[in-house]
Design an enzyme around this catalytic site. Structure first.
Site, PDB file in Angstrom:
ATOM      1  N   ASP A 177      29.835   7.452 -14.623  1.00 24.97           N
ATOM      2  CA  ASP A 177      30.545   6.393 -15.356  1.00 24.97           C
ATOM      3  C   ASP A 177      31.569   5.761 -14.402  1.00 24.97           C
ATOM      4  O   ASP A 177      32.775   5.878 -14.603  1.00 24.97           O
ATOM      5  CB  ASP A 177      31.216   6.999 -16.602  1.00 24.97           C
ATOM      6  CG  ASP A 177      31.834   5.942 -17.496  1.00 24.97           C
ATOM      7  OD1 ASP A 177      31.702   4.736 -17.201  1.00 24.97           O
ATOM      8  OD2 ASP A 177      32.462   6.317 -18.508  1.00 24.97           O
TER       9      ASP A 177
ATOM     10  N   TYR B 165      33.284  10.626 -12.252  1.00 22.08           N
ATOM     11  CA  TYR B 165      34.194   9.561 -12.698  1.00 22.08           C
ATOM     12  C   TYR B 165      34.596   9.854 -14.153  1.00 22.08           C
ATOM     13  O   TYR B 165      34.338   9.064 -15.058  1.00 22.08           O
ATOM     14  CB  TYR B 165      33.538   8.176 -12.585  1.00 22.08           C
ATOM     15  CG  TYR B 165      32.896   7.903 -11.243  1.00 22.08           C
ATOM     16  CD1 TYR B 165      33.643   7.362 -10.202  1.00 22.08           C
ATOM     17  CD2 TYR B 165      31.547   8.180 -11.014  1.00 22.08           C
ATOM     18  CE1 TYR B 165      33.063   7.109  -8.968  1.00 22.08           C
ATOM     19  CE2 TYR B 165      30.962   7.928  -9.785  1.00 22.08           C
ATOM     20  CZ  TYR B 165      31.722   7.392  -8.763  1.00 22.08           C
ATOM     21  OH  TYR B 165      31.134   7.137  -7.546  1.00 22.08           O
TER      22      TYR B 165
ATOM     23  N   GLN C 123      38.248   3.712 -22.941  1.00 22.68           N
ATOM     24  CA  GLN C 123      37.413   2.570 -23.307  1.00 22.68           C
ATOM     25  C   GLN C 123      38.206   1.709 -24.291  1.00 22.68           C
ATOM     26  O   GLN C 123      38.955   2.237 -25.110  1.00 22.68           O
ATOM     27  CB  GLN C 123      36.110   3.062 -23.953  1.00 22.68           C
ATOM     28  CG  GLN C 123      35.284   3.972 -23.046  1.00 22.68           C
ATOM     29  CD  GLN C 123      34.493   3.207 -21.994  1.00 22.68           C
ATOM     30  OE1 GLN C 123      34.593   1.994 -21.882  1.00 22.68           O
ATOM     31  NE2 GLN C 123      33.740   3.929 -21.187  1.00 22.68           N
TER      32      GLN C 123
ATOM     33  N   CYS D  90      38.158 -14.755 -22.704  1.00 23.61           N
ATOM     34  CA  CYS D  90      36.883 -14.818 -23.431  1.00 23.61           C
ATOM     35  C   CYS D  90      35.998 -15.927 -22.880  1.00 23.61           C
ATOM     36  O   CYS D  90      36.485 -16.976 -22.492  1.00 23.61           O
ATOM     37  CB  CYS D  90      37.122 -15.116 -24.909  1.00 23.61           C
ATOM     38  SG  CYS D  90      38.021 -13.837 -25.769  1.00 23.61           S
TER      39      CYS D  90
ATOM     40  N   CYS E 294      29.877  -0.692 -16.642  1.00 27.05           N
ATOM     41  CA  CYS E 294      30.443  -1.933 -17.182  1.00 27.05           C
ATOM     42  C   CYS E 294      30.002  -3.125 -16.334  1.00 27.05           C
ATOM     43  O   CYS E 294      30.300  -4.262 -16.689  1.00 27.05           O
ATOM     44  CB  CYS E 294      31.951  -1.846 -17.295  1.00 27.05           C
ATOM     45  SG  CYS E 294      32.753  -1.450 -15.756  1.00 27.05           S
TER      46      CYS E 294
ATOM     47  N   CYS F 195      46.448 -13.142 -29.839  1.00 26.65           N
ATOM     48  CA  CYS F 195      45.167 -13.048 -29.144  1.00 26.65           C
ATOM     49  C   CYS F 195      44.191 -12.470 -30.154  1.00 26.65           C
ATOM     50  O   CYS F 195      44.420 -11.373 -30.685  1.00 26.65           O
ATOM     51  CB  CYS F 195      45.288 -12.151 -27.922  1.00 26.65           C
ATOM     52  SG  CYS F 195      43.679 -11.802 -27.206  1.00 26.65           S
TER      53      CYS F 195
ATOM     54  N   CYS G 232      42.705 -19.692 -21.354  1.00 24.37           N
ATOM     55  CA  CYS G 232      42.941 -18.334 -20.858  1.00 24.37           C
ATOM     56  C   CYS G 232      41.614 -17.753 -20.395  1.00 24.37           C
ATOM     57  O   CYS G 232      40.556 -18.102 -20.891  1.00 24.37           O
ATOM     58  CB  CYS G 232      43.591 -17.505 -21.958  1.00 24.37           C
ATOM     59  SG  CYS G 232      42.843 -15.954 -22.321  1.00 24.37           S
TER      60      CYS G 232
ATOM     61  N   CYS H  93      39.913 -18.909 -31.334  1.00 23.11           N
ATOM     62  CA  CYS H  93      41.180 -18.857 -30.598  1.00 23.11           C
ATOM     63  C   CYS H  93      41.651 -20.252 -30.199  1.00 23.11           C
ATOM     64  O   CYS H  93      40.878 -21.054 -29.677  1.00 23.11           O
ATOM     65  CB  CYS H  93      40.985 -18.006 -29.344  1.00 23.11           C
ATOM     66  SG  CYS H  93      42.393 -18.024 -28.255  1.00 23.11           S
TER      67      CYS H  93
HETATM   68  C1  LIG Z   1      34.894   3.598 -16.166  1.00 21.53           C
HETATM   69  S1  LIG Z   1      36.085   4.867 -16.018  1.00 21.53           S
HETATM   70  C2  LIG Z   1      35.265   6.177 -16.882  1.00 21.53           C
HETATM   71  C3  LIG Z   1      36.140   7.280 -17.414  1.00 21.53           C
HETATM   72  C4  LIG Z   1      35.516   8.252 -18.391  1.00 21.53           C
HETATM   73  N1  LIG Z   1      34.159   8.580 -18.107  1.00 21.53           N
HETATM   74  C5  LIG Z   1      35.682   7.727 -19.822  1.00 21.53           C
HETATM   75  O1  LIG Z   1      34.719   7.376 -20.463  1.00 21.53           O
HETATM   76  O2  LIG Z   1      36.840   7.688 -20.284  1.00 21.53           O
HETATM   77  C6  LIG Z   1      35.983   5.270 -14.340  1.00 21.53           C
HETATM   78  C7  LIG Z   1      36.924   6.372 -13.881  1.00 21.53           C
HETATM   79  O3  LIG Z   1      36.628   6.663 -12.513  1.00 21.53           O
HETATM   80  C8  LIG Z   1      37.837   6.908 -11.816  1.00 21.53           C
HETATM   81  N2  LIG Z   1      37.500   6.654 -10.399  1.00 21.53           N
HETATM   82  C9  LIG Z   1      37.410   5.465  -9.760  1.00 21.53           C
HETATM   83  N3  LIG Z   1      36.954   5.627  -8.502  1.00 21.53           N
HETATM   84  C10 LIG Z   1      36.734   6.952  -8.334  1.00 21.53           C
HETATM   85  C11 LIG Z   1      36.238   7.745  -7.266  1.00 21.53           C
HETATM   86  N4  LIG Z   1      35.858   7.189  -6.123  1.00 21.53           N
HETATM   87  N5  LIG Z   1      36.126   9.085  -7.440  1.00 21.53           N
HETATM   88  C12 LIG Z   1      36.513   9.650  -8.628  1.00 21.53           C
HETATM   89  N6  LIG Z   1      36.985   8.956  -9.670  1.00 21.53           N
HETATM   90  C13 LIG Z   1      37.099   7.622  -9.548  1.00 21.53           C
HETATM   91  C14 LIG Z   1      38.830   5.986 -12.462  1.00 21.53           C
HETATM   92  O4  LIG Z   1      40.140   6.455 -12.276  1.00 21.53           O
HETATM   93  C15 LIG Z   1      38.387   6.038 -13.934  1.00 21.53           C
HETATM   94  O5  LIG Z   1      39.073   7.048 -14.638  1.00 21.53           O
END
Ligand SMILES: C[S@@+](CC[C@H](N)C(=O)[O-])C[C@H]1O[C@@H](n2cnc3c(N)ncnc32)[C@H](O)[C@@H]1O
Length: 466
Positions: free
Chosen positions: A380, A307, A278, A80, A407, A157, A77, A71
């Protein structure tokens, strides 16, 4: 050591942000873009007690792992951090960060599996976020410098999908031609703030974030976009707040259908502008498939997907399990999850709850455990990890299996420490527990190269009740 000193030293370690570390006169110097074993010349930008933040000036003895970055905006930026590193060394850096986090944060020695590769090292990102600003009355579109609201103006990019370069061209043309007002952070004035784009198998969701309600010259924008793209939707998002959150709550579709369908492992799902996805399609598919495999589901399984985003994994689980319950806070994502359940004929086995996990998971998990005996949980969470109420409820219910997708290796290590018992809260402080008897065995720790060439890494941890 003081600000503006120019020094030379050898890099003896790599930090958690993938920067090189050298020790000079007992001070730990962080030098981004340097590699282990390299002798480097650097400038001191800031000294804070025993820590110095520095800028790399020259590499005096380059590492064999050093390669030329692709890049032309690299190091300016903030996107990366690892384009100057051979892939094998990048993987080693990321694996070591995960291992170190477990050791230093949770006191756990873990084996880290080989990293799961991305199909492409470049051109993989399916989502681009371009800030637009007016600085000294000059309109700029590009990416932010690291930790700043100054813009590096770009025309391409290399980690984004190549089709996004045409979005940059189209918006540059639109802004130049119409002289539409662009946003200024200091005055909180100006209309155009951000363009966010998502690629769904070649179809684009183009979201224009504005500091107002109406987009002037929108027909001209559609004309320009028509010249570049076969199939796209143009969506207006209102965000009048002066903060770091890119999207506001109100979305209005002004061209196209506003969402597109994707499909994976026999599950068809809608992708809306606001639901979490993702960013790397090839790695996402491997990750989801591995989550399902690790759960070892059968027709009697009950899984709580905490989540859950737009419910894609929840649906994959529901396909085999007796019941899958997703918990997600964003209403639009939950709506997408409900649509997905109907579309895939899973409504009788899949429930999507719209709420904060910390508020509802304790009751949901206690009830499912009481009714079914054996349950599994998928976690997640966003970067900050799980709320302590969520972890406490899990420890109380003791599901047989926990699959944690993260993550942030730091939050992951902390939460796994709490779940296994190596960490516990004492007088409001999270502390190591000496000679703890583990509640959970760590079956596997697997990194996924979801974000090649950047400091970020996704990790899947499978835990089994001891
Ligand atoms: C890393 S993403 C994972 C989404 C899903 N598992 C996927 O793979 O597409 C985290 C998700 O948690 C939600 N989130 C964040 N804080 C939260 C909370 N306190 N309670 C419920 N959901 C939440 C976000 O809106 C987001 O959609």
């Amino acid at each position: 050591m003081k600000k503006n000193d120019v020094l030379t030293a050898e890099i003896t370690a790599i930090g958690s942000n993938c920067e090189g570390i050298a020790k000079v006169d007992g001070i730990v110097c962080f030098i981004p873009f340097s590699l282990l074993g390299e002798k480097v010349e650097f400038k001191v930008l800031k000294v804070n007690k025993n820590i110095a933040f520095c800028k790399l000036l020259d590499v005096l003895t380059p590492s064999e792992d050093r390669v030329r970055p692709l890049c032309k905006f690299y190091t300016k930026c903030g996107g990366c951090q690892l384009q100057h590193v051979r892939q094998k060394a990048e993987f080693k850096i990321k694996s070591n960060i995960i291992k170190d986090c477990f050791k230093k944060i949770a006191g756990l020695e873990v084996e880290v599996n080989p990293i799961v590769k991305s199909e492409n090292e470049y051109g993989y990102r399916n989502k681009m976020q371009l800030p637009i600003r007016s600085i000294n009355s000059v309109n700029q579109i590009g990416l932010f410098y690291e930790n700043s609201h100054r813009i590096v103006e770009i025309d391409e990019c290399v980690i984004q999908k190549p089709i996004f370069n045409d979005v940059i061209k189209a918006f540059k043309l639109f802004i130049a031609e119409t002289q539409i007002s662009c946003y200024n952070d200091e005055s909180n004035a100006g209309l155009l703030k951000h363009v966010v784009v998502r690629d769904v198998k070649g179809k684009l969701l183009i979201i224009v974030v504005i500091n107002g309600k109406e987009l002037p010259f929108k027909d001209r924008l559609i004309d320009i976009l028509n010249g570049y793209f076969e199939e796209y939707s143009l969506i207006l998002n209102e965000n009048t707040k002066n903060n770091n959150v890119i999207l506001g709550n109100k979305f209005t579709v002004i061209y196209g259908q506003g969402y597109y369908y994707d499909e994976f492992l026999g599950i068809k799902y809608p992708v809306f502008p606001e639901s979490f996805m993702q960013v790397n399609d090839s790695v996402k598919e491997r990750l989801y498939a591995d989550v399902i495999k690790r759960l070892e589901l059968n027709e009697n399984s009950v899984v709580i997907d905490a989540y859950s985003g737009a419910g894609i994994m929840t649906a994959m689980m529901a396909k085999t399990a007796k019941k899958a319950i997703g918990i997600e806070v964003i209403p639009e994502a939950v709506k997408a999850g409900d649509e997905l359940a109907v579309l895939n004929k899973l409504s009788d086995k899949m429930t999507n709850i719209c709420a904060l996990c910390e508020e509802v998971l304790p009751d949901v998990i206690a009830k499912e455990k009481a009714e079914n005996g054996s349950i599994s949980v998928v976690l997640d969470p966003p970067r900050k990890g799980c709320d302590d109420k969520v972890l406490s409820a899990i420890i109380k219910a003791m599901p047989d299996k926990i699959v944690y997708v993260a993550c942030s290796p730091q939050s992951l290590a902390r939460d796994v420490g709490i779940l296994t018992g190596s960490l516990a809260w004492t007088n409001g402080e999270l502390k190591r527990v000496e000679n703890f008897v583990p509640r959970y065995e760590i079956e596997s720790v697997t990194p996924y190269d979801m974000f090649p060439k950047t400091k970020h890494v996704e990790t899947l941890v499978a835990l089994k009740r001891v």
